[in-house]
Design an enzyme around this catalytic site. Structure first.
Site, PDB file in Angstrom:
ATOM      1  N   ASP A  66       0.791  -1.226   0.000  1.00 24.68           N
ATOM      2  CA  ASP A  66       0.000   0.000   0.000  1.00 24.68           C
ATOM      3  C   ASP A  66       0.823   1.276   0.000  1.00 24.68           C
ATOM      4  O   ASP A  66       0.279   2.349   0.220  1.00 24.68           O
ATOM      5  CB  ASP A  66      -0.951  -0.001   1.196  1.00 24.68           C
ATOM      6  CG  ASP A  66      -0.233   0.028   2.526  1.00 24.68           C
ATOM      7  OD1 ASP A  66       0.897  -0.474   2.611  1.00 24.68           O
ATOM      8  OD2 ASP A  66      -0.805   0.552   3.493  1.00 24.68           O
ATOM      9  N   GLU A  67       2.112   1.179  -0.258  1.00 26.12           N
ATOM     10  CA  GLU A  67       2.927   2.388  -0.290  1.00 26.12           C
ATOM     11  C   GLU A  67       3.878   2.345  -1.475  1.00 26.12           C
ATOM     12  O   GLU A  67       4.361   1.283  -1.855  1.00 26.12           O
ATOM     13  CB  GLU A  67       3.742   2.531   1.002  1.00 26.12           C
ATOM     14  CG  GLU A  67       2.885   2.760   2.228  1.00 26.12           C
ATOM     15  CD  GLU A  67       3.722   3.060   3.457  1.00 26.12           C
ATOM     16  OE1 GLU A  67       4.166   4.217   3.587  1.00 26.12           O
ATOM     17  OE2 GLU A  67       3.920   2.144   4.264  1.00 26.12           O
TER      18      GLU A  67
END
Length: 176
Positions: A96-97
């Site tokens: 998610d990054e």
């Protein structure tokens, strides 16, 4: 993304929106800890890595979902598809990054890094139904710090004029 797994679950199942949701391991296998929590669950004081029995004491109406990594990977791929429309310099940091190198792309897009950050934030929200927090800075460490600085759904700029005020004031455990 902000509480990523829970956000994806809420985006996929709109009936979960606005409700306290956690994604957690299987209690029967003694893995019953909170992996992520929705912002609604956070209001009850539920914390990541907390035992589910403790979380349920804080919030009896808690909705507990098993992790669906295939779904989270799908959303991750969709987010990166958006990022690659702004730069070919995308470096993953987990599901998610990501870091997105925009220096060479700014002239091409005719927008500032901050304008691109706002556009990416709005696109992720509109196209995927989840929010992101973005840090804009001149290096990856400060960008990551900026993305964690304000959540959820925020854009933080750390530049040479404010980095000492923001970064140096932070507790060391908040640094990457």
């Amino acid at each position: 993304a902000n509480p990523y797994y829970a956000s994806v679950e809420q985006a996929e199942n709109p009936s979960l929106k606005g409700k306290p949701v956690v994604v957690a391991g299987k209690e029967e296998l003694r893995h019953g800890i909170v992996l992520t929590k929705s912002k609604e669950a956070k209001k009850y004081g539920i914390k990541t890595a907390e035992a589910l029995w403790e979380a349920r004491q804080k919030c009896p109406d808690l909705i507990v979902l098993p992790p669906n990594y295939k779904l989270y990977k799908k959303y991750s791929t969709m987010m990166r598809h958006i990022y690659y429309q702004y730069s070919d310099l995308v470096e993953d940091f987990g599901l998610d990054e990501s870091w997105i190198g925009l220096t060479g792309a700014l002239g091409y897009h005719g927008k500032s890094a901050i304008e691109i950050a706002h556009e990416i934030s709005e696109r992720v929200k509109a196209e995927l139904g989840i929010t992101v927090s973005i840090g804009v800075s001149w290096n990856k460490i400060l960008s990551k710090f900026g993305s964690d600085y304000k959540k959820p759904d925020a854009i933080t700029v750390i530049d040479r004029n404010n980095f000492e005020e923001i970064f140096w004031a932070a507790p060391v455990e908040e640094l990457l």
